[in-house]
Design a protein around this motif. Sequence first.
Motif, PDB file in Angstrom:
ATOM      1  N   GLU A  87      -9.779   6.425  -2.168  1.00 47.83           N
ATOM      2  CA  GLU A  87      -9.676   4.927  -2.009  1.00 47.83           C
ATOM      3  C   GLU A  87      -9.888   3.734  -3.720  1.00 47.83           C
ATOM      4  OE1 GLU A  87      -9.454   4.881   2.691  1.00 47.83           O
ATOM      5  OE2 GLU A  87     -10.975   3.201   1.773  1.00 47.83           O
ATOM      6  N   SER A  88     -10.627   4.710  -3.938  1.00 43.27           N
ATOM      7  CA  SER A  88     -11.729   3.520  -5.451  1.00 43.27           C
ATOM      8  C   SER A  88     -10.218   3.426  -6.281  1.00 43.27           C
ATOM      9  CB  SER A  88     -12.193   3.893  -5.604  1.00 43.27           C
ATOM     10  OG  SER A  88     -12.722   4.892  -6.382  1.00 43.27           O
ATOM     11  N   ILE A 114      -6.608  -6.977  -1.042  1.00 39.27           N
ATOM     12  CA  ILE A 114      -7.777  -6.235  -0.987  1.00 39.27           C
ATOM     13  C   ILE A 114      -9.135  -5.753  -0.157  1.00 39.27           C
ATOM     14  CG2 ILE A 114     -10.696  -5.945  -2.296  1.00 39.27           C
ATOM     15  CD1 ILE A 114      -9.346  -4.845  -4.413  1.00 39.27           C
ATOM     16  N   ASP A 133     -15.655  -8.105  -2.155  1.00 40.17           N
ATOM     17  CA  ASP A 133     -14.002  -8.482  -1.710  1.00 40.17           C
ATOM     18  C   ASP A 133     -13.466  -9.983  -3.057  1.00 40.17           C
ATOM     19  OD1 ASP A 133     -14.161  -7.871   1.284  1.00 40.17           O
ATOM     20  OD2 ASP A 133     -13.064  -6.901   0.563  1.00 40.17           O
ATOM     21  N   VAL A 163      -9.313  -2.884   1.974  1.00 40.98           N
ATOM     22  CA  VAL A 163      -9.220  -1.372   1.440  1.00 40.98           C
ATOM     23  C   VAL A 163     -10.687  -1.108   1.383  1.00 40.98           C
ATOM     24  CG1 VAL A 163      -9.264   0.188  -0.068  1.00 40.98           C
ATOM     25  CG2 VAL A 163      -6.609  -1.509   0.676  1.00 40.98           C
ATOM     26  N   SER A 164     -11.242  -0.203   1.227  1.00 39.72           N
ATOM     27  CA  SER A 164     -12.643  -0.009   0.732  1.00 39.72           C
ATOM     28  C   SER A 164     -12.913   0.136  -0.086  1.00 39.72           C
ATOM     29  CB  SER A 164     -13.180   1.418   2.371  1.00 39.72           C
ATOM     30  OG  SER A 164     -13.168   2.320   1.527  1.00 39.72           O
ATOM     31  N   ARG A 165     -14.677   0.325  -0.166  1.00 39.01           N
ATOM     32  CA  ARG A 165     -14.677  -0.145  -1.979  1.00 39.01           C
ATOM     33  C   ARG A 165     -14.391   2.015  -2.310  1.00 39.01           C
ATOM     34  NH1 ARG A 165     -18.664  -4.343  -0.575  1.00 39.01           N
ATOM     35  NH2 ARG A 165     -16.713  -4.581   0.933  1.00 39.01           N
ATOM     36  N   ASN A 189       0.879  -1.085   0.149  1.00 33.20           N
ATOM     37  CA  ASN A 189      -0.260   0.015  -0.075  1.00 33.20           C
ATOM     38  C   ASN A 189       0.796   1.396   0.248  1.00 33.20           C
ATOM     39  OD1 ASN A 189      -2.528  -1.586   0.002  1.00 33.20           O
ATOM     40  ND2 ASN A 189      -2.417  -1.534   2.442  1.00 33.20           N
ATOM     41  N   ARG A 240      -7.600   1.396  -4.860  1.00 33.43           N
ATOM     42  CA  ARG A 240      -8.294  -0.201  -4.801  1.00 33.43           C
ATOM     43  C   ARG A 240      -7.649  -0.687  -6.190  1.00 33.43           C
ATOM     44  NH1 ARG A 240     -13.031  -3.596  -4.342  1.00 33.43           N
ATOM     45  NH2 ARG A 240     -12.652  -3.608  -2.118  1.00 33.43           N
ATOM     46  N   SER A 241      -8.311   0.139  -7.314  1.00 37.01           N
ATOM     47  CA  SER A 241      -7.765   0.095  -8.137  1.00 37.01           C
ATOM     48  C   SER A 241      -6.486  -0.800  -8.675  1.00 37.01           C
ATOM     49  CB  SER A 241      -8.174   0.737 -10.433  1.00 37.01           C
ATOM     50  OG  SER A 241      -8.527   1.873  -9.759  1.00 37.01           O
TER      51      SER A 241
END
Lengths: 138, 161
Positions: B114-115, B101, B149, B104-106, B16, B118-119
């Motif tokens: 945050e997204s 993942i 998830d 890590v929040s959506r 991260n 994620r990507s």
Amino acid sequence: MSYSFVIVSKNDSPIFEYVLNGDASESGHLNQFIIHAALDCVDEAQASTTQWFLRCVDRFNDKSIFAYITAGLTRFMLLAEPTSSTSIKSEDAIRSFFLDINECYLRHVMNPFYVEGQAISSDSFREKVANVARKYLL
Amino acid sequence: MAPTPLAATSTIVLHNEMLQYTLEKYPDSAIERVEQMGFSIGLRLVERLALASTRPLLGKANDVVMFICKDFWTAAFGRQATNLRQQRGVFYITDNAFPWIINVSRGGPKDAAESTLRSLILSFASAVIGGALSSLGAVGSVVPNAHGDQVEFTVTGQFMA
């Protein structure tokens, strides 16, 4: 007993060469030719077995070529040429040689600055290969 | 090369931090850099794993993908992949709780940062898998697809045999 050892990358380019006991100038170029020609045989052997060690893949006159393939499809080729004094080492010795070389190669590849397919010019790698060769092939 | 024990969360923290650093320092070319990194990591991981594994590796596409789903997945993500499906030469690898993942929040519409992370994590993961595949002789692409998830990786490509 003289040996030529070449590491060939996935793209068929040689990235490392080492000669043990042999006269590099005399038959060096011929050995390189033979090893290059043996690459086809390595591809055939690769398709037929699931082992890393491919044993003797080719013969030319009295020279035999042994091959070993790693996970990243890098090939280790060893050309063994019997001279007057000793006979060829057993396949087990050659297999152990390849396994130890695989360890050395692995440590070298782990280096984040090493780009895949680049020539290996590290002196310490060459020393390690020399030690392993002396241990198993002499 | 005996393995040393390492806390699982430390690798996740490392990833991260690395991804966030790349995002901040190279906002334009973040994805390419992350993919390059992932690719070379996948290569090296497979080289290391292959010495230790007893599973037949070379050649057949099924063997290669099985190795990826089991040994490689365990080494990279800490567990085996949940599901493998094959349809007309395309492999679908599913993981029900993808470890990288899961924390890590959506990110909703107001949480764009945050997204993106994620990507980025997903592209990094698919680059690592892609590097592993390429090292084993497969030429192709890995596309991630996330539902919550659960992540599904679509592996298309040509294998050696």
